[in-house]
Design a protein around this motif. Structure first.
Motif, PDB file in Angstrom:
ATOM      1  N   CYS A 381       0.891  -1.166   0.000  1.00 33.45           N
ATOM      2  CA  CYS A 381       0.000   0.000   0.000  1.00 33.45           C
ATOM      3  C   CYS A 381       0.923   1.208   0.000  1.00 33.45           C
ATOM      4  O   CYS A 381       1.960   1.192   0.687  1.00 33.45           O
ATOM      5  CB  CYS A 381      -0.878  -0.005   1.248  1.00 33.45           C
ATOM      6  N   TRP A 384       2.174   2.580   3.433  1.00 36.54           N
ATOM      7  CA  TRP A 384       2.959   1.807   4.391  1.00 36.54           C
ATOM      8  C   TRP A 384       4.388   2.327   4.593  1.00 36.54           C
ATOM      9  O   TRP A 384       4.930   2.247   5.680  1.00 36.54           O
ATOM     10  CB  TRP A 384       3.027   0.339   3.968  1.00 36.54           C
ATOM     11  N   CYS A 390      -3.815   2.644   8.128  1.00 34.01           N
ATOM     12  CA  CYS A 390      -4.974   3.459   8.529  1.00 34.01           C
ATOM     13  C   CYS A 390      -5.495   2.992   9.886  1.00 34.01           C
ATOM     14  O   CYS A 390      -5.575   1.791  10.137  1.00 34.01           O
ATOM     15  CB  CYS A 390      -6.104   3.288   7.523  1.00 34.01           C
ATOM     16  N   HIS A 394      -9.839  -1.131   7.843  1.00 30.96           N
ATOM     17  CA  HIS A 394      -9.022  -2.333   7.684  1.00 30.96           C
ATOM     18  C   HIS A 394      -8.609  -2.477   6.220  1.00 30.96           C
ATOM     19  O   HIS A 394      -9.293  -1.997   5.323  1.00 30.96           O
ATOM     20  CB  HIS A 394      -9.810  -3.572   8.090  1.00 30.96           C
ATOM     21  N   CYS A 395      -7.528  -3.216   5.995  1.00 27.24           N
ATOM     22  CA  CYS A 395      -7.042  -3.383   4.621  1.00 27.24           C
ATOM     23  C   CYS A 395      -7.875  -4.407   3.832  1.00 27.24           C
ATOM     24  O   CYS A 395      -7.996  -4.305   2.620  1.00 27.24           O
ATOM     25  CB  CYS A 395      -5.589  -3.843   4.618  1.00 27.24           C
ATOM     26  N   CYS A 401      -9.270  -3.170   0.390  1.00 25.59           N
ATOM     27  CA  CYS A 401      -9.127  -1.732   0.156  1.00 25.59           C
ATOM     28  C   CYS A 401      -8.536  -1.501  -1.236  1.00 25.59           C
ATOM     29  O   CYS A 401      -7.635  -2.227  -1.653  1.00 25.59           O
ATOM     30  CB  CYS A 401      -8.210  -1.159   1.236  1.00 25.59           C
ATOM     31  N   ASN A 403      -6.559   0.595  -2.225  1.00 29.40           N
ATOM     32  CA  ASN A 403      -5.140   0.988  -2.207  1.00 29.40           C
ATOM     33  C   ASN A 403      -4.189  -0.194  -2.010  1.00 29.40           C
ATOM     34  O   ASN A 403      -2.974  -0.044  -2.148  1.00 29.40           O
ATOM     35  CB  ASN A 403      -4.882   1.994  -1.083  1.00 29.40           C
TER      36      ASN A 403
HETATM   37  S1  SF4 Z   1      -6.743   0.323   4.693  1.00 30.06           S
HETATM   38 FE1  SF4 Z   1      -6.099   0.671   2.566  1.00 30.06          FE
HETATM   39  S2  SF4 Z   1      -5.087   2.637   2.578  1.00 30.06           S
HETATM   40 FE2  SF4 Z   1      -5.242   1.976   4.704  1.00 30.06          FE
HETATM   41  S3  SF4 Z   1      -3.310   0.907   5.118  1.00 30.06           S
HETATM   42 FE3  SF4 Z   1      -4.743  -0.657   4.455  1.00 30.06          FE
HETATM   43  S4  SF4 Z   1      -4.431  -0.820   2.241  1.00 30.06           S
HETATM   44 FE4  SF4 Z   1      -3.504   1.102   2.885  1.00 30.06          FE
END
Ligand code: SF4
Length: 616
Positions: A381, A384, A390, A394-395, A401, A403
């Protein structure tokens, strides 16, 4: 190039012409010089920095003699219970003594004490007085604050206090131990090192002063940096479950290396102070650790006892990455390796595969190329590297996510290059696979590639349960995602003309799960003729989200009440329902159905006994 094991006896020291060691590592595991073993990794890392390191594996803790066998180290004793918490290693989920210890010679149990970190550290104190003691490994890591201990069924204080150690290293530890060794060499203070916790008396206002103290021993005055957070004390959390949850929530939300604050928890008149986790390793840093000159074998001292059984599973396997962004509630990885994926370079992994394949005992199969979750190799991401994860989302849950970028192309390239090595006939992915990352169109090529070349007839996945509200508590995807994956997996294997199965990991008696929930899981399994073998009776591990829910019967983030199956009788019923095909479970199933007023279903269970069992 190092060609020998680290010394374990005076004879070994003589051979090297050394009269003293800098660091002695005491471990609850047998000495296996392989990067899957914490003591070996830490020992080799320190050695690479020029320190003289010895190992005392599985000392007899009833006397101090074994602890004295390598003399007094110039810098410190490093103490670890081993690759597992000693209570998990010594007891089953039913709290019965285990009959086998895979990390001990011949698989013999009884070679490590309960609460090994505390026992070893106290023996060292008896033998050597004020020698510096550094504790680390999973047991120390997860018990760094006041924690719920399932085996005692009570809240215990931080392991730092019971062990009387000078400093605790949490997480994987390589960077911390080198920093500690260097500071001790220069007679410097140990406060302020990322990835460690220390004990001290607080000085002045908690948030107003900066700087560090100038002495290292327990009990000294510690000045906390600005922005530090004081969490509810040991005395508060041991009496009040709401305060316990508050403390847990603060600890949980401060485990990011970029955003995490210094945390302090009062125990009587002293404070346990945790510094934020170390910054993530670059590929180059991680490569260096796995390229150290390990012997890749157990020490010859174990020949007579037949070697170390646990080593057989990792002998021809390769660790490709660390960390997991999955955040499953029951897993301790979040608090130990963290959420940021740190991957080794393809070059380094390929070199390791080549090295393994040239070994005389290699028969052509690399058994695993993986990490906590195999298909997260090279996942990234953009946040990171510089700002961390975040805190408000959650990822992977509820869905991936946008990203988060998977590293499937990199993974496929790596695996195919390993498969092309001269002596390699098979290269399997045996580590668990995150199936929710394999249901969209973009992942089809990767899944097909795995099924075609890297699955040894069965893929390991972890649906854990079928009830969505339980899955939510576990922080897992909803069950329809699993169903979608099964359809896709079967279609792909059909198109490849392959008969391959799924090994389904399930957790029995997890917080949130009622008998009705488990019955619905049993009926699902029955309908599909699935007879699971990989069932884990839920064990509440210290410093995990699920362990906290088990103890407080509340969700620490929402304070919502959570039902928890706690009695052994009910736990047995949950397990019996899931293992519906086993005739030995009849009585338990009948009892469970009676409680639910669903005895009419008993016939269905009987009809499904002893079927043509499909191994899953
Ligand atoms: S929730 Fe999405 S933007 Fe946030 S750390 Fe995880 S992958 Fe990255």
């Amino acid at each position: 190039m190092q060609t020998d094991f680290l010394p374990i006896s005076q004879e070994d020291l003589k051979k090297k012409g050394w009269n003293a060691l800098d660091v002695i590592i005491v471990t609850g595991d047998a000495y296996v010089d392989h990067p899957s073993y914490g003591a070996a990794i830490i020992g080799r890392t320190l050695e690479a920095e020029g320190f003289r390191v010895g190992i005392i594996p599985q000392p007899d803790w009833r006397h101090i003699d074994d602890f004295k066998k390598l003399g007094k180290p110039r810098l410190f004793f490093g103490v670890t219970a081993g690759n597992m918490d000693s209570m998990v290693a010594n007891y089953t989920a039913g709290k019965r003594p285990r009959k086998k210890d895979d990390y001990s010679p011949g698989g013999n149990p009884g070679l490590r004490p309960d609460r090994a970190t505390i026992v070893y550290s106290n023996r060292i104190r008896e033998a050597f007085g004020d020698v510096p003691i550094i504790i680390g490994g999973i047991e120390a890591s997860l018990r760094r604050f006041a924690h719920y201990d399932w085996w005692d069924d009570s809240v215990r204080r931080s392991i730092l206090l019971d062990s009387r150690a000078d400093i605790l290293v949490y997480g994987m530890g390589e960077i911390q131990v080198v920093e500690i060794a260097q500071r001790l060499l220069q007679n410097k203070d140990l406060a302020g090192i990322r990835g460690t916790a220390i004990v001290g008396k607080k000085s002045g206002g908690m948030d107003k002063r900066t700087g560090i103290n100038d002495k290292r021993q327990t009990g000294n005055v510690i000045i906390l940096p600005e922005g530090s957070i004081e969490i509810p004390s040991y005395e508060e959390v041991s009496k009040d479950k709401t305060r316990f949850n508050e403390a847990f929530k603060i600890i949980y939300t401060n485990q990011d290396p970029f955003k995490g604050k210094v945390l302090a928890q009062k125990h009587d008149t002293r404070y346990v102070i945790q510094y934020p986790p170390p910054l993530p390793f670059s590929a180059g840093q991680l490569d260096k650790i796995y390229e150290l000159p390990y012997m890749r074998s157990w020490h010859p001292v174990y020949i007579k006892s037949g070697g170390i059984p646990g080593f057989e599973t990792v002998k021809f396997s390769i660790i490709s990455h660390r960390g997991c962004c999955g955040e499953c509630s029951f897993c301790s990885l979040y608090m130990h390796q963290g959420r940021i994926i740190q991957s080794r370079s393809k070059r380094s992994i390929l070199n390791e595969a080549s090295l393994i394949s040239e070994r005389p005992e290699f028969k052509g199969t690399i058994t695993d190329i993986g990490g906590p979750t195999a298909n997260l190799y090279q996942a990234t991401c953009t946040l990171w590297k510089h700002t961390g994860t975040c805190q408000d989302k959650h990822c992977l849950i509820p869905v991936k996510c946008k990203n988060l970028k998977t590293g499937y192309r990199e993974g496929m390239e790596l695996y195919s290059r390993i498969l092309a090595l001269r002596n390699v006939k098979h290269a399997f992915i045996e580590s668990g696979i995150r199936y929710d990352l394999l249901i969209d169109k973009d992942s089809s090529e990767y899944l097909a590639y795995l099924c075609k070349h890297h699955i040894s007839g069965q893929m390991k996945v972890a649906p854990e349960h079928s009830a969505d509200h339980v899955l939510k508590i576990m922080n897992k995807p909803t069950f329809d995602v699993y169903d979608k994956f099964v359809i896709k997996y079967n279609e792909i294997n059909k198109s490849l003309n392959k008969k391959q199965y799924l090994v389904n990991y399930l957790i029995s008696s997890h917080p949130g799960s009622t008998l009705e929930d488990t019955l619905s899981l049993a009926l699902y399994l029955m309908k599909r003729n699935i007879h699971p073998e990989q069932i884990q009776d839920f064990t509440p591990l210290p410093l995990t989200l699920s362990g906290t829910m088990y103890y407080t019967e509340m969700h620490p983030f929402t304070y919502e009440h959570i039902y928890v199956p706690k009695t052994f009788r009910e736990r047995k019923m949950h397990r019996a329902l899931i293992q519906h095909g086993n005739s030995k479970n009849r009585a338990m199933i009948r009892k469970a159905l009676k409680i639910m007023h669903k005895e009419y279903l008993f016939k269905r269970f009987i009809e499904n006994e002893k079927p043509n069992v499909r191994k899953t």
